[in-house]
Design a protein around this motif. Structure first.
Motif, PDB file in Angstrom:
ATOM      1  N   VAL A  76       0.850  -1.198   0.000  1.00 28.99           N
ATOM      2  CA  VAL A  76       0.000   0.000   0.000  1.00 28.99           C
ATOM      3  C   VAL A  76       0.885   1.247   0.000  1.00 28.99           C
ATOM      4  N   LYS A  77       1.935   1.203   0.810  1.00 26.65           N
ATOM      5  CA  LYS A  77       2.871   2.340   0.858  1.00 26.65           C
ATOM      6  C   LYS A  77       3.549   2.523  -0.496  1.00 26.65           C
ATOM      7  N   GLU A  78       3.987   1.407  -1.080  1.00 27.24           N
ATOM      8  CA  GLU A  78       4.631   1.476  -2.396  1.00 27.24           C
ATOM      9  C   GLU A  78       3.673   2.053  -3.437  1.00 27.24           C
ATOM     10  N   TYR A  79       2.422   1.614  -3.351  1.00 31.98           N
ATOM     11  CA  TYR A  79       1.385   2.116  -4.276  1.00 31.98           C
ATOM     12  C   TYR A  79       1.274   3.643  -4.154  1.00 31.98           C
ATOM     13  N   LEU A  80       1.152   4.127  -2.917  1.00 27.88           N
ATOM     14  CA  LEU A  80       1.011   5.576  -2.713  1.00 27.88           C
ATOM     15  C   LEU A  80       2.272   6.307  -3.178  1.00 27.88           C
ATOM     16  N   ASP A  81       3.429   5.731  -2.848  1.00 32.59           N
ATOM     17  CA  ASP A  81       4.703   6.369  -3.237  1.00 32.59           C
ATOM     18  C   ASP A  81       4.806   6.538  -4.750  1.00 32.59           C
ATOM     19  N   LEU A  82       4.378   5.505  -5.479  1.00 31.56           N
ATOM     20  CA  LEU A  82       4.583   5.519  -6.926  1.00 31.56           C
ATOM     21  C   LEU A  82       3.438   6.166  -7.702  1.00 31.56           C
ATOM     22  N   VAL A  83       2.217   5.948  -7.222  1.00 34.52           N
ATOM     23  CA  VAL A  83       1.053   6.362  -8.028  1.00 34.52           C
ATOM     24  C   VAL A  83       0.682   7.834  -7.799  1.00 34.52           C
ATOM     25  N   LEU A  84       0.845   8.307  -6.583  1.00 33.53           N
ATOM     26  CA  LEU A  84       0.461   9.708  -6.289  1.00 33.53           C
ATOM     27  C   LEU A  84       1.610  10.654  -6.634  1.00 33.53           C
ATOM     28  N   TYR A  86       3.789  13.875  -8.198  1.00 34.11           N
ATOM     29  CA  TYR A  86       3.756  15.347  -8.229  1.00 34.11           C
ATOM     30  C   TYR A  86       3.265  15.803  -9.605  1.00 34.11           C
ATOM     31  N   GLY A  87       2.418  16.791  -9.594  1.00 33.93           N
ATOM     32  CA  GLY A  87       1.912  17.294 -10.878  1.00 33.93           C
ATOM     33  C   GLY A  87       0.719  16.498 -11.376  1.00 33.93           C
ATOM     34  N   TRP A  88       0.431  15.372 -10.708  1.00 31.53           N
ATOM     35  CA  TRP A  88      -0.776  14.587 -11.062  1.00 31.53           C
ATOM     36  C   TRP A  88      -1.723  14.557  -9.862  1.00 31.53           C
ATOM     37  N   ALA A  89      -1.189  14.086  -8.725  1.00 30.13           N
ATOM     38  CA  ALA A  89      -2.041  13.996  -7.526  1.00 30.13           C
ATOM     39  C   ALA A  89      -1.931  15.235  -6.638  1.00 30.13           C
ATOM     40  N   TYR A  90      -0.805  15.899  -6.696  1.00 33.57           N
ATOM     41  CA  TYR A  90      -0.582  17.068  -5.843  1.00 33.57           C
ATOM     42  C   TYR A  90       0.438  17.977  -6.524  1.00 33.57           C
ATOM     43  N   GLY A  91       0.652  19.151  -5.919  1.00 31.68           N
ATOM     44  CA  GLY A  91       1.628  20.096  -6.484  1.00 31.68           C
ATOM     45  C   GLY A  91       1.041  20.820  -7.686  1.00 31.68           C
ATOM     46  N   GLU A  92       1.902  21.511  -8.392  1.00 30.89           N
ATOM     47  CA  GLU A  92       1.446  22.331  -9.516  1.00 30.89           C
ATOM     48  C   GLU A  92       0.771  21.477 -10.590  1.00 30.89           C
ATOM     49  N   ALA A 130      -3.349   8.834  10.630  1.00 31.44           N
ATOM     50  CA  ALA A 130      -3.164  10.247  10.246  1.00 31.44           C
ATOM     51  C   ALA A 130      -2.362  10.436   8.947  1.00 31.44           C
ATOM     52  N   PRO A 131      -1.311   9.661   8.693  1.00 32.19           N
ATOM     53  CA  PRO A 131      -0.589   9.869   7.417  1.00 32.19           C
ATOM     54  C   PRO A 131      -1.468   9.647   6.178  1.00 32.19           C
ATOM     55  N   PHE A 132      -2.411   8.712   6.267  1.00 31.80           N
ATOM     56  CA  PHE A 132      -3.321   8.479   5.137  1.00 31.80           C
ATOM     57  C   PHE A 132      -4.302   9.652   5.005  1.00 31.80           C
ATOM     58  N   ASP A 133      -4.799  10.084   6.158  1.00 30.82           N
ATOM     59  CA  ASP A 133      -5.725  11.218   6.215  1.00 30.82           C
ATOM     60  C   ASP A 133      -5.066  12.452   5.576  1.00 30.82           C
ATOM     61  N   GLN A 134      -3.837  12.723   5.977  1.00 28.93           N
ATOM     62  CA  GLN A 134      -3.151  13.916   5.480  1.00 28.93           C
ATOM     63  C   GLN A 134      -2.738  13.770   4.017  1.00 28.93           C
ATOM     64  N   THR A 135      -2.394  12.548   3.608  1.00 26.26           N
ATOM     65  CA  THR A 135      -2.088  12.304   2.191  1.00 26.26           C
ATOM     66  C   THR A 135      -3.326  12.615   1.353  1.00 26.26           C
ATOM     67  N   ALA A 136      -4.479  12.126   1.839  1.00 25.19           N
ATOM     68  CA  ALA A 136      -5.740  12.410   1.138  1.00 25.19           C
ATOM     69  C   ALA A 136      -5.966  13.915   1.059  1.00 25.19           C
ATOM     70  N   CYS A 137      -5.781  14.579   2.184  1.00 22.45           N
ATOM     71  CA  CYS A 137      -6.001  16.024   2.251  1.00 22.45           C
ATOM     72  C   CYS A 137      -5.112  16.765   1.248  1.00 22.45           C
ATOM     73  N   LEU A 138      -3.848  16.402   1.216  1.00 23.85           N
ATOM     74  CA  LEU A 138      -2.907  17.065   0.302  1.00 23.85           C
ATOM     75  C   LEU A 138      -3.333  16.899  -1.156  1.00 23.85           C
ATOM     76  N   CYS A 139      -3.946  15.740  -1.435  1.00 23.06           N
ATOM     77  CA  CYS A 139      -4.347  15.446  -2.827  1.00 23.06           C
ATOM     78  C   CYS A 139      -5.783  15.857  -3.117  1.00 23.06           C
ATOM     79  N   GLY A 140      -6.418  16.538  -2.150  1.00 20.38           N
ATOM     80  CA  GLY A 140      -7.773  17.038  -2.391  1.00 20.38           C
ATOM     81  C   GLY A 140      -8.852  15.994  -2.278  1.00 20.38           C
ATOM     82  N   LEU A 141      -8.519  14.848  -1.685  1.00 18.86           N
ATOM     83  CA  LEU A 141      -9.517  13.802  -1.457  1.00 18.86           C
ATOM     84  C   LEU A 141     -10.206  14.049  -0.122  1.00 18.86           C
ATOM     85  N   ARG A 142     -11.445  13.625  -0.045  1.00 19.09           N
ATOM     86  CA  ARG A 142     -12.157  13.696   1.239  1.00 19.09           C
ATOM     87  C   ARG A 142     -11.928  12.379   1.975  1.00 19.09           C
TER      88      ARG A 142
END
Ligand SMILES: Cc1cc2nc3c(=O)[nH]c(=O)nc-3n(C[C@H](O)[C@H](O)[C@H](O)COP(=O)(O)O)c2cc1C
Length: 197
Positions: A76-84, A86-92, A130-142
């Motif tokens: 799951v961590k690897e999935y988040l690391d690779l799939v989310l 920058y420029g797609w899930a978060y950031g500019e 909390a890390p999942f919650d905040q990851t979601a938040c950073l990416c605009g997910l509820r």
């Protein structure tokens, strides 16, 4: 209707008692796309393009996994690391997941009593996530409160697990049919009590 994507992660599915039954039930729910991450990626080589395409196509993302060391199994961590990315899930320019919903369906060996400030595990499961919650938040997910099955190792036979599988199916249907009170579900410690009977 919302489209629901279940990402199931269990590193030893043949040994699983709970999650494999919940996974079998989830596969059958109409309107749910079910993905077994360890089956798809036993060597951890994740097809990022395909996963991003699927995330984009769905409104609700459910991470289903056993609670391992107060978190999720490694894939799951690897999935988040690779799939989310920058420029797609978060950031500019990274807005692909904006407005979608994320929640976790978790089975934990520990009882509810040990997951509190006075208990052996000192924190609630929601706090530990909390890390999942905040990851979601950073990416605009509820991020909604997790669906939790406590005392997982005490549930040994199909009959005792069946009610939890049925509750999980009701949760997936409620997410699909958009009948959950989202404000309450976002604020709760766990979503269990908000699942329609
Ligand atoms: C490597 C490992 C780590 C675990 N860590 C935790 C933990 O941090 N907290 C907890 O309550 N249970 C923990 N457990 C127990 C599992 O959560 C439990 O066995 C699992 O949810 C049962 O689901 P299953 O039948 O689908 O495998 C752990 C189990 C393993 C194998």
């Amino acid at each position: 209707m919302a489209s629901v994507l279940v990402l199931y992660a269990h590193p030893a599915p043949h040994k699983s008692r709970i999650n494999r039954r919940l996974a079998a039930a989830a596969r059958e729910v109409e309107g749910v796309t079910f993905r077994d991450l360890y089956e798809l990626y036993p060597d951890f080589v994740i097809d990022v393009e395909e996963e991003q395409k699927l995330l984009k196509e769905h409104d609700v993302i459910v991470l289903q996994h056993p609670f391992y060391w107060y978190s999720a199994p490694a894939l799951v961590k690897e999935y988040l690391d690779l799939v989310l990315t920058y420029g797609w899930a978060y950031g500019e320019g990274g807005a692909a997941l904006q407005g979608k919903i994320l929640l976790q369906s978790i089975s934990a060996g520990g009882s509810e009593e040990v997951y509190c400030s006075q208990g052996r595990n000192r924190f609630t499961i929601r706090q530990l996530l909390a890390p999942f919650d905040q990851t979601a938040c950073l990416c605009g997910l509820r991020y909604l409160a997790p669906h939790i099955i406590h005392g997982a190792n005490q549930l040994t036979d199909a009959a005792s697990i069946q009610p939890f599988a049925l509750r999980y199916v009701r949760l997936l249907k409620a997410l699909r049919d958009q009948t959950l009170p989202l404000e309450l579900a976002a604020a709760a410690e766990k979503i269990n009590d908000l699942i329609p009977a």
